[in-house]
Design a protein around this motif. Sequence first.
Motif, mmCIF file in Angstrom:
data_model
loop_
_atom_site.group_PDB
_atom_site.id
_atom_site.type_symbol
_atom_site.label_atom_id
_atom_site.label_comp_id
_atom_site.label_asym_id
_atom_site.label_seq_id
_atom_site.Cartn_x
_atom_site.Cartn_y
_atom_site.Cartn_z
ATOM 1 N N ALA A 50 0.823 -1.211 0.000
ATOM 2 C CA ALA A 50 0.000 0.000 0.000
ATOM 3 C C ALA A 50 0.857 1.261 0.000
ATOM 4 C CB ALA A 50 -0.934 -0.005 1.209
ATOM 5 N N LYS A 187 -6.979 -0.453 -2.130
ATOM 6 C CA LYS A 187 -6.046 0.405 -1.405
ATOM 7 C C LYS A 187 -6.445 0.588 0.058
ATOM 8 C CE LYS A 187 -3.861 4.951 -1.400
ATOM 9 N NZ LYS A 187 -3.733 6.260 -2.092
ATOM 10 N N GLU A 191 -4.357 -0.695 3.362
ATOM 11 C CA GLU A 191 -3.944 0.309 4.346
ATOM 12 C C GLU A 191 -4.449 -0.059 5.740
ATOM 13 O OE1 GLU A 191 -3.566 4.345 1.584
ATOM 14 O OE2 GLU A 191 -5.449 3.892 2.624
#
Length: 308
Positions: A50, A187, A191
């Motif tokens: 990420a 994403k 994260e």
Amino acid sequence: MIAYLDAFVPAFGLLALGALLKRRLLREDAIWAGIERLIFWVLLPALLVAAIGSVKLGEVPVFGMMVAIWTALGIGTAASLLIARSFRQPHASMTSVLMGGIRFNNLIGFAVAGALFGAPGIALGAVATGLIVPFVQFVTNTAFAAGGGRRFQPWPVLRQILLNPLMLACVVGFAVAWAGGLPPGLKPLLESLGRASVALGLLAVGAALSLGAMADRLPLQLVTSALKLIIMPGLTLAFCLWLGLEPLSIAMAVLFMALPTAATSYVMARAMGGDAPLMAAITSTEHALAIISLPLWLLLVKHMTGLG
């Protein structure tokens, strides 16, 4: 000063809490072994993919950071071998000195980088990690394979390096960055996993530390710690300034090169025939000393570069 307290107190506080949990509440080694596997195989790779994947490679001095970091690591490798020879240590102990001299606990780095510099700091810290991991993996795996009277076999060593989840995560992260970043949905998922790696990872590191181990060959520990916590970041800072890198890149390169050795170094030493007691001692000593050295390095970088 408040910003530095907000960055370093949580990081080292989690280490202390991990040590307390191991001794009072979660005493079973199997629990911590499971947490370590989760971090190593899932959470930390997610963080690396990420963070590196979000970097705009054209705007980051990757080549300059690589030159500074790899040159310092090369000197650190030679210095580690010289230290082990000067103290007349056998091959098994040499591998522990080597890991104490060049391996790094990137979880502390990400915790501090995120607290002080936010997403840009984490992204550049991931780039630094992506540069450090291949070098360290190659050197340490080669050192274990090349000694102890065993015949050196390059293919098993290469296979172990290439299949390392952190190595794979770095490769995937750079590929994602080159392709333009992660797609929507994936994403934030990675994260979220990455954020979990920092807190859990620091707790696991704290659980692995032992103050009682710090008495083992103390002069050798202190020399190795001086190499890792003083000489290595000092060389990195000098090379970064010489190459004219921008302040935040310098700060992240120095921070990640100033980190104490990884707590998994003990596991690696025990599994691959290294000197596990010495490795435990070096790991604990470096983490204790890093409480002082890490903030000082960042303050020095801020003073020398004008970093805001």
